[in-house]
Design a protein around this motif. Structure first.
Motif, short mmCIF file in Angstrom:
data_model
loop_
_atom_site.label_atom_id
_atom_site.label_comp_id
_atom_site.label_asym_id
_atom_site.label_seq_id
_atom_site.Cartn_x
_atom_site.Cartn_y
_atom_site.Cartn_z
N UNK B 61 0.87 -1.16 0.00
CA UNK B 61 0.00 0.00 0.00
C UNK B 61 0.91 1.22 0.00
N UNK B 62 0.50 2.27 0.68
CA UNK B 62 1.33 3.47 0.68
C UNK B 62 2.55 3.33 1.58
N UNK B 244 -11.56 11.28 1.51
CA UNK B 244 -11.53 9.86 1.89
C UNK B 244 -10.31 9.65 2.78
N UNK B 245 -10.58 9.55 4.06
CA UNK B 245 -9.50 9.44 5.06
C UNK B 245 -9.41 8.02 5.59
N UNK B 246 -10.55 7.35 5.69
CA UNK B 246 -10.56 6.00 6.24
C UNK B 246 -11.82 5.28 5.87
N UNK B 278 -11.46 12.77 -2.98
CA UNK B 278 -9.99 12.73 -2.94
C UNK B 278 -9.52 12.06 -1.67
N UNK B 279 -8.51 11.21 -1.82
CA UNK B 279 -7.95 10.52 -0.66
C UNK B 279 -6.86 11.33 0.00
N UNK B 280 -6.65 11.05 1.27
CA UNK B 280 -5.58 11.73 2.00
C UNK B 280 -4.73 10.72 2.76
N UNK B 281 -3.44 10.85 2.62
CA UNK B 281 -2.48 10.18 3.49
C UNK B 281 -1.62 11.29 4.08
N UNK B 284 1.77 13.23 2.96
CA UNK B 284 1.88 14.22 1.89
C UNK B 284 1.76 15.65 2.40
#
Lengths: 345, 345
Positions: B61-62, B244-246, B278-281, B284
């Protein structure tokens, strides 16, 4: 003066699945002479676009749907044949939404005059019109391509996709198209300047895409959905952008498919790969029209950007031409020539 | 000097579905004295977070996944107990990723020193740490709330959600939470300042949301997925943003569900309603850390932003506490107090 009539294509019943000829009827409507403030328009070109399928369903969307018994909606280029308005003169060319019919009385609102000296008037429905602006804003404002990015475009030779691919190439991107017929794939590479174009008819679309996109995909311009979406999605890089412009493969669907629910997997990928997925409806980008017309107009004059039209004669052929949109029968922007274009020699 | 040991929680086998106690083992590892450049850290707090479930799967994954036989990864606040490095002094407090264990030898890279005079050191794992920055960037940079917008937050009282909801309220938004227990819903409204909070246990979540969001939803901060997503999605306004965080409701899934494929419907809504998803990790957004620490630090001191910690004592209880994350057992940021916090009286 002989009575004015407009030959109209009427939505007779709501299609279930693919539209059938029997879902439409032809009506000859008698028109009054233009009243004060009104003009009489003769349709020259009618634009046929995939979005029209959605308007045939009784589903509220971003625009009202067509009532049965009504003329089908559609963008047109027309000439003023009679004017009772100070704003229009006989012979003016205008672009507007007068629908699937040969003539229309109009109060002049939301019409834009066209200068046939600037560009062929038909382009106001394609490369210099709604599809072109959709491509311009959807790629540049949502997709935000950077030089060196890999951009994938589905329906790569279509009215929107062909403009997307060329603007991406002009922006310094590596551009990969997805089309159907081999003839379209060749055209995408040879005429539009795509670096490669793969056919969605091939059984190994996904591996062909992998080969064409060795560094993954940074921008995906989605016009198709379905299995084409599936093939591209796994190649999206971290921080990739996906413009959702159309899903033509789904527009005629009537029942839910038997596929398992793909949503959790897609959402997880959005999260872990920090994807941005955003829809575009062209109405939201009228503020971009001046830049769009300046840039694309210049690129056309420079020869950097090309376009192709697929012109079918006669309003009575509108339904069959429209049906062909969903099977990839058209090759270029699909237009009905409803009556003679006086600007052509 | 007596031998140094670290008591460690080891990933013994990959969980199938919900993690079981038997998927882990306890290891007593003998440690050497710090070599040149090394320090010995004693863990005070271990952060337990939903993302850890993903690291237990052999899925790239990330970030890399945890190998079986290895110590589970995790953020920690520690104190320096011995130093053979010019950069650290005995008694220094640091935040880093030393994992589920009582002690660690460390070369000092990627550690950040903490000033216990500024904020309780535990907050470096929560409101002033990774979950807080996730909330800050995910709401402000992706969600881009405007004053007057309606913002919906799932897992509304969790480590991330509680910060999202409060920043949205401070930003002048109408903020609606979704939580499980009634006690959490009351806390969301009474302590965190949500305008309303509905329970995902209620059978009519969707209609309760409709009532709480009479003007629809402009920003949805997604921590949960599943039926909570479904309930919110149809309320999203045109041009709404979804961070989209989780997707905690999916993290323990083993098989595909029997639900029909929701993706075409979701994509069509993205298109017609021009949604941005939009997803967030958090990795970034390290460039946002100075603004984040300044803003959230100030809001905490002002009393505008509150936080709650759910502290469980003892590394041997880490597995059972982690299991509780997926059933909503924790109430506030879940921490293991691995050893005494010397900054507390």
């Amino acid at each position: 003066m002989k009575p004015l009539t407009s030959r109209q294509v009427i939505l007779a019943s709501r299609p279930i699945g693919a539209p059938q000829a029997s879902d439409f009827s032809i009506n000859e409507k008698l028109l009054n002479a233009p009243e004060a403030g009104e003009i009489l328009l003769r349709t020259i070109y009618l634009s046929l676009d995939p979005y029209m399928r959605g308007r045939m369903n009784a589903v509220t969307s971003y625009a009202p749907y067509v009532q049965t018994g009504e003329v089908m909606v559609g963008g047109t280029v027309s000439v003023v044949e009679a004017s009772n308005s100070p704003d229009f003169t006989i012979g003016d060319f205008v672009v507007g939404y007068t629908g699937w019919q040969t003539h229309a009385l109009h109060d002049g609102t939301d019409l834009r005059k066209l200068d046939p000296g600037q560009a062929p008037i038909s382009t106001a429905l394609g490369v210099l019109g709604m599809p072109g602006l959709t491509a311009y804003a959807g790629l540049l404002d949502i997709g935000q391509p950077k030089a060196g990015d890999t951009v994938v475009v589905s329906a790569a030779t279509g009215a929107v996709g062909s403009v997307v691919g060329q603007i991406a190439r002009i922006s310094g991107c590596r551009v990969i198209g997805i089309a159907g017929a081999q003839e379209k794939c060749r055209y995408a590479v040879d005429e539009l300047g795509y670096h490669a174009c793969v056919s969605h008819h091939s059984s190994d679309l996904k591996s062909q895409l992998a080969e064409a996109c060795p560094d993954g995909v940074d921008v995906y311009f989605e016009n198709v959905g379905g299995s084409v979406f599936d093939a591209v999605f796994d190649h999206l890089n971290v921080a990739a952008r996906m413009t959702v412009c159309g899903m033509i493969s789904h527009y005629n669907e009537t029942a839910r498919s038997d596929e398992p629910d793909r949503l959790p997997r897609v959402m997880r990928a959005i999260l872990t790969r920090r994807l941005k997925i955003q829809g575009i409806i062209v109405f939201d980008y009228s503020h971009r029209e001046p830049d769009f017309l300046a840039d694309v107009g210049r690129w056309i004059r420079n020869g950097e950007l090309r376009y192709r039209e697929d012109i079918v004669d006669g309003i009575d052929n509108a339904v069959s031409a429209f049906q062909g949109l969903f099977t990839g029968k058209n090759f270029g922007k699909l237009l009905i020539r409803v009556s003679d274009d006086p600007t052509l020699g």
